[in-house]
Design an enzyme around this catalytic site. Sequence first.
Site, PDB file in Angstrom:
ATOM      1  CG  ASP A 162      56.854   5.362  60.028  1.00  0.00           C
ATOM      2  OD1 ASP A 162      56.752   6.570  60.314  1.00  0.00           O
ATOM      3  OD2 ASP A 162      57.715   4.926  59.232  1.00  0.00           O
TER       4      ASP A 162
ATOM      5  CB  CYS B  12      56.329   7.338  56.847  1.00  0.00           C
ATOM      6  SG  CYS B  12      56.642   7.588  55.087  1.00  0.00           S
TER       7      CYS B  12
ATOM      8  CB  THR C  27      60.324  10.091  52.738  1.00  0.00           C
ATOM      9  OG1 THR C  27      59.711   8.789  52.581  1.00  0.00           O
ATOM     10  CG2 THR C  27      61.768   9.919  53.188  1.00  0.00           C
TER      11      THR C  27
ATOM     12  CG  HIS D 100      44.551  19.494  38.271  1.00  0.00           C
ATOM     13  ND1 HIS D 100      45.507  19.875  37.360  1.00  0.00           N
ATOM     14  CD2 HIS D 100      43.826  20.616  38.522  1.00  0.00           C
ATOM     15  CE1 HIS D 100      45.366  21.159  37.061  1.00  0.00           C
ATOM     16  NE2 HIS D 100      44.359  21.638  37.767  1.00  0.00           N
TER      17      HIS D 100
ATOM     18  CG  HIS E 186      41.088  18.091  36.202  1.00  0.00           C
ATOM     19  ND1 HIS E 186      42.346  18.018  35.649  1.00  0.00           N
ATOM     20  CD2 HIS E 186      40.769  19.409  36.258  1.00  0.00           C
ATOM     21  CE1 HIS E 186      42.781  19.246  35.386  1.00  0.00           C
ATOM     22  NE2 HIS E 186      41.839  20.114  35.740  1.00  0.00           N
TER      23      HIS E 186
HETATM   24  C1  RB5 Z   1      61.508   4.573  58.559  1.00  0.00           C
HETATM   25  O1  RB5 Z   1      62.837   4.554  58.918  1.00  0.00           O
HETATM   26  C2  RB5 Z   1      61.336   5.166  57.172  1.00  0.00           C
HETATM   27  O2  RB5 Z   1      61.859   4.293  56.231  1.00  0.00           O
HETATM   28  C3  RB5 Z   1      59.876   5.457  56.923  1.00  0.00           C
HETATM   29  O3  RB5 Z   1      59.408   6.330  57.888  1.00  0.00           O
HETATM   30  C4  RB5 Z   1      59.542   6.099  55.593  1.00  0.00           C
HETATM   31  O4  RB5 Z   1      60.309   7.241  55.366  1.00  0.00           O
HETATM   32  C5  RB5 Z   1      59.501   5.210  54.430  1.00  0.00           C
HETATM   33  O5  RB5 Z   1      59.208   5.597  53.304  1.00  0.00           O
END
Ligand code: RB5
Length: 156
Positions: free
Chosen positions: A16, A73, A75, A106, A141
């Site tokens: 994203d 993304c 996180t 694994h 595994h």
């Molecule tokens: C976008 O703001 C953020 O929510 C997305 O990049 C991601 O971290 C979602 O898990």
Amino acid sequence: MQYENQDVTRIYAGSDHAGFALRARLVAHLRGRGIEVKELGAPTAESSDYPDWAAAVGRAVREQAGSFGLLVCGTGLGVCIAANKVHGVRAVDVWNLEGARQSRGHNDANVLCLGAKLVAEADAIAIVDVWLETPFEGGRHARRVAQIAAIEAQEK
Ligand code: RB5
């Protein structure tokens, strides 16, 4: 230069807006190593919804045996949750090198997710390299990965 211990036929990459810059950096790194990378969006750094790109990458990986996915993304968490909804996908959100090793060795992970806000660029590159260098260990595994597939089949 490819990867020593593993044949990497193709990588499908997506992100994203929050992962856009890191994805571009990782794609350049992979192409520099001679890996074929197909980008499946987002096409620009404008705000976009990560499930769309996670689904596209997950489905592409499912369709082409031997391919891997790379999703970024903010996180790594949202793309990981979404990609794992595609049958046949084993997506992992990795934070360090040991996670990279174990998720391949694994878990036979086939989609690597990274968080651009949480992992430094140099660490992300190192994680990608270790992840792609590490073959699945099989043995006990393989039994466990088959059990994961069985859960998936029961949920159809
Ligand atoms: C976008 O703001 C953020 O929510 C997305 O990049 C991601 O971290 C979602 O898990």
